[in-house]
Design a protein around this motif. Sequence first.
Motif, PDB file in Angstrom:
ATOM      1  N   PRO A 152       6.865   6.115   5.065  1.00 11.02           N
ATOM      2  CA  PRO A 152       6.450   4.796   5.574  1.00 11.02           C
ATOM      3  C   PRO A 152       7.139   3.629   4.879  1.00 11.02           C
ATOM      4  CG  PRO A 152       4.680   5.823   4.312  1.00 11.02           C
ATOM      5  CD  PRO A 152       5.716   6.868   4.515  1.00 11.02           C
ATOM      6  N   VAL A 153       7.496   3.763   3.585  1.00  9.39           N
ATOM      7  CA  VAL A 153       8.180   2.667   2.899  1.00  9.39           C
ATOM      8  C   VAL A 153       9.521   2.373   3.565  1.00  9.39           C
ATOM      9  CG1 VAL A 153       9.228   1.954   0.718  1.00  9.39           C
ATOM     10  CG2 VAL A 153       7.020   3.105   0.705  1.00  9.39           C
ATOM     11  N   ARG A 154      10.265   3.423   3.857  1.00 12.14           N
ATOM     12  CA  ARG A 154      11.563   3.228   4.532  1.00 12.14           C
ATOM     13  C   ARG A 154      11.378   2.682   5.939  1.00 12.14           C
ATOM     14  NH1 ARG A 154      16.275   7.874   5.411  1.00 12.14           N
ATOM     15  NH2 ARG A 154      17.615   6.586   6.766  1.00 12.14           N
ATOM     16  N   GLN A 155      10.383   3.171   6.651  1.00 13.71           N
ATOM     17  CA  GLN A 155      10.148   2.701   8.013  1.00 13.71           C
ATOM     18  C   GLN A 155       9.761   1.227   8.044  1.00 13.71           C
ATOM     19  OE1 GLN A 155       7.275   5.349   9.749  1.00 13.71           O
ATOM     20  NE2 GLN A 155       8.762   6.995  10.076  1.00 13.71           N
ATOM     21  N   ILE A 156       8.937   0.800   7.072  1.00 12.64           N
ATOM     22  CA  ILE A 156       8.538  -0.615   7.026  1.00 12.64           C
ATOM     23  C   ILE A 156       9.739  -1.494   6.693  1.00 12.64           C
ATOM     24  CG2 ILE A 156       7.122  -2.292   5.787  1.00 12.64           C
ATOM     25  CD1 ILE A 156       5.030  -0.088   5.434  1.00 12.64           C
TER      26      ILE A 156
ATOM     27  N   LEU B 139       7.739 -14.715   0.884  1.00 13.95           N
ATOM     28  CA  LEU B 139       7.289 -13.408   1.348  1.00 13.95           C
ATOM     29  C   LEU B 139       8.463 -12.448   1.522  1.00 13.95           C
ATOM     30  CD1 LEU B 139       4.676 -14.664   3.955  1.00 13.95           C
ATOM     31  CD2 LEU B 139       4.173 -13.586   1.756  1.00 13.95           C
ATOM     32  N   GLU B 140       9.575 -12.932   2.054  1.00 12.73           N
ATOM     33  CA  GLU B 140      10.758 -12.080   2.191  1.00 12.73           C
ATOM     34  C   GLU B 140      11.312 -11.678   0.828  1.00 12.73           C
ATOM     35  OE1 GLU B 140      13.331 -14.407   4.577  1.00 12.73           O
ATOM     36  OE2 GLU B 140      12.306 -13.966   6.471  1.00 12.73           O
ATOM     37  N   ASP B 141      11.236 -12.574  -0.149  1.00 13.58           N
ATOM     38  CA  ASP B 141      11.674 -12.210  -1.500  1.00 13.58           C
ATOM     39  C   ASP B 141      10.797 -11.105  -2.084  1.00 13.58           C
ATOM     40  OD1 ASP B 141      13.670 -14.076  -1.361  1.00 13.58           O
ATOM     41  OD2 ASP B 141      12.597 -15.628  -2.483  1.00 13.58           O
ATOM     42  N   ALA B 142       9.491 -11.168  -1.830  1.00 11.87           N
ATOM     43  CA  ALA B 142       8.598 -10.113  -2.317  1.00 11.87           C
ATOM     44  C   ALA B 142       8.940  -8.771  -1.678  1.00 11.87           C
ATOM     45  CB  ALA B 142       7.145 -10.491  -2.025  1.00 11.87           C
ATOM     46  N   ILE B 143       9.269  -8.772  -0.383  1.00  7.82           N
ATOM     47  CA  ILE B 143       9.663  -7.533   0.294  1.00  7.82           C
ATOM     48  C   ILE B 143      10.967  -6.990  -0.288  1.00  7.82           C
ATOM     49  CG2 ILE B 143      10.415  -6.580   2.502  1.00  7.82           C
ATOM     50  CD1 ILE B 143       8.482  -8.519   3.867  1.00  7.82           C
TER      51      ILE B 143
ATOM     52  N   GLU C  62       0.829  -1.214   0.000  1.00  9.42           N
ATOM     53  CA  GLU C  62       0.000   0.000   0.000  1.00  9.42           C
ATOM     54  C   GLU C  62       0.860   1.260   0.000  1.00  9.42           C
ATOM     55  OE1 GLU C  62      -3.586   2.055   2.670  1.00  9.42           O
ATOM     56  OE2 GLU C  62      -2.666   0.142   3.275  1.00  9.42           O
ATOM     57  N   ALA C  63       1.925   1.257   0.818  1.00 12.15           N
ATOM     58  CA  ALA C  63       2.799   2.427   0.875  1.00 12.15           C
ATOM     59  C   ALA C  63       3.578   2.604  -0.423  1.00 12.15           C
ATOM     60  CB  ALA C  63       3.756   2.295   2.053  1.00 12.15           C
ATOM     61  N   ALA C  64       4.030   1.495  -1.030  1.00 11.05           N
ATOM     62  CA  ALA C  64       4.788   1.588  -2.276  1.00 11.05           C
ATOM     63  C   ALA C  64       3.905   2.059  -3.432  1.00 11.05           C
ATOM     64  CB  ALA C  64       5.412   0.236  -2.608  1.00 11.05           C
ATOM     65  N   GLU C  65       2.631   1.716  -3.406  1.00  6.32           N
ATOM     66  CA  GLU C  65       1.708   2.216  -4.436  1.00  6.32           C
ATOM     67  C   GLU C  65       1.616   3.740  -4.378  1.00  6.32           C
ATOM     68  OE1 GLU C  65      -1.973   0.182  -3.791  1.00  6.32           O
ATOM     69  OE2 GLU C  65      -1.671  -1.131  -5.524  1.00  6.32           O
TER      70      GLU C  65
ATOM     71  N   THR D   8      12.284   0.410  -5.175  1.00  2.83           N
ATOM     72  CA  THR D   8      12.306   1.762  -4.601  1.00  2.83           C
ATOM     73  C   THR D   8      13.722   2.351  -4.598  1.00  2.83           C
ATOM     74  OG1 THR D   8      12.494   0.789  -2.388  1.00  2.83           O
ATOM     75  CG2 THR D   8      10.294   1.337  -3.176  1.00  2.83           C
ATOM     76  N   MET D   9      14.745   1.521  -4.442  1.00  2.00           N
ATOM     77  CA  MET D   9      16.120   2.021  -4.498  1.00  2.00           C
ATOM     78  C   MET D   9      16.492   2.469  -5.898  1.00  2.00           C
ATOM     79  SD  MET D   9      18.080  -0.695  -1.999  1.00  2.00           S
ATOM     80  CE  MET D   9      19.672   0.081  -2.294  1.00  2.00           C
ATOM     81  N   ILE D  10      15.917   1.803  -6.911  1.00  4.09           N
ATOM     82  CA  ILE D  10      16.143   2.249  -8.291  1.00  4.09           C
ATOM     83  C   ILE D  10      15.467   3.587  -8.535  1.00  4.09           C
ATOM     84  CG2 ILE D  10      15.667   1.700 -10.701  1.00  4.09           C
ATOM     85  CD1 ILE D  10      15.919  -1.253  -9.983  1.00  4.09           C
ATOM     86  N   ALA D  11      14.250   3.731  -8.002  1.00  2.14           N
ATOM     87  CA  ALA D  11      13.495   4.970  -8.230  1.00  2.14           C
ATOM     88  C   ALA D  11      14.079   6.144  -7.449  1.00  2.14           C
ATOM     89  CB  ALA D  11      12.033   4.748  -7.853  1.00  2.14           C
ATOM     90  N   PHE D  12      14.584   5.885  -6.244  1.00  2.00           N
ATOM     91  CA  PHE D  12      15.127   6.959  -5.395  1.00  2.00           C
ATOM     92  C   PHE D  12      16.512   6.543  -4.911  1.00  2.00           C
ATOM     93  CE2 PHE D  12      10.538   7.062  -5.140  1.00  2.00           C
ATOM     94  CZ  PHE D  12      10.234   8.395  -5.390  1.00  2.00           C
TER      95      PHE D  12
END
Length: 325
Positions: free
Chosen positions: A166-170, A142-146, A46-49, A153-157
């Motif tokens: 929240p993405v970084r905090q999660i 599940l860990e692979d999906a995370i 949800e946060a990544a969306e 997100t590292m590619i984008a930023f």
Amino acid sequence: MVLLHVKRSDKDTFLYETPAASEVDAVLREVVAIHNLRCKVNRLAEAAEGLAAHGPMKPPEQQGLDDETPLLEDYDVKTGTIAGRSKPERNENYRPDPTEKRTGNAPPGEIAAVISRTVDDAKALVSERQVSMKVVASSKALEDAINNIKGATMIAFPMGLPDYDPVRQILENRESLEGAAQLQVVDESNASLWCFNKELVRDKLLCEYVGRNEKTKVVAKLQKKGAGAPQREPVVRAGLPSPPLPFAPALSSGFVSAILRLHRLLPPACAPHVGGGFREGVGDASLIPPARLAMFIAPTVTHPTDRRRRAPTALLLLPLAGVGR
């Protein structure tokens, strides 16, 4: 391998596979870990969306405010004046956030699509449809999906996200859960697993409850200790046919009485053939060719005090128009 259909709710459900000789304590720990990882994937997705659509979060004191609303720090206590806010930086992919929680500086379209694809894959992994497709959940998947969402997100930023995003905090396990999100997480030391309306004791083996057949499939309910027995699953008896559907709409009692009166008035050649044992002394009349008949079924009536006194279902064969010609 015993297949456990773990349920927290109708939507929060997954499959877990384990040997029948496993300890209940080890099974419960792994089930709780998978459940909490599924909750984490949902929050991260949800946060990544939002990150892909509207960029990083604004600072906490600016969330919910537009770019023109003055902040508390803009107020000069000595002079009583409010300084104008400087215009925020906006990139070429600016997409304003309707909730005013994000900056609107979204990543480029191609990179945003990469984030969206990884989010969709993660959502599919935790969907309840995985149960109908008989896909077993695992902590590794599940860990692979995370990690896939983290890489996107590292590619984008590449310079990193703000500390309050929240993405970084999660991803760094620093999020503070509140409300429903906090209630979804299950503490391993305060969890219990229920099967067959019994709470599984941690010190025992799983086979003491489900047997030693490795092809057994069991519905298990995960919940917190002290919450009492969970709601039972509906009983499904295999091999029994489902209730038959009526062949036609049930006739009302007034309509049936009218048909019986019509039976007495019509001549024998045109009288309908009535069978099924109506208790009005009506016998079988002359038969009419099947092509000229219409069939109806009246409902079976049960006596309210004695189930054995039943009026059998009535089969009414009525002549179609033009029979007497």
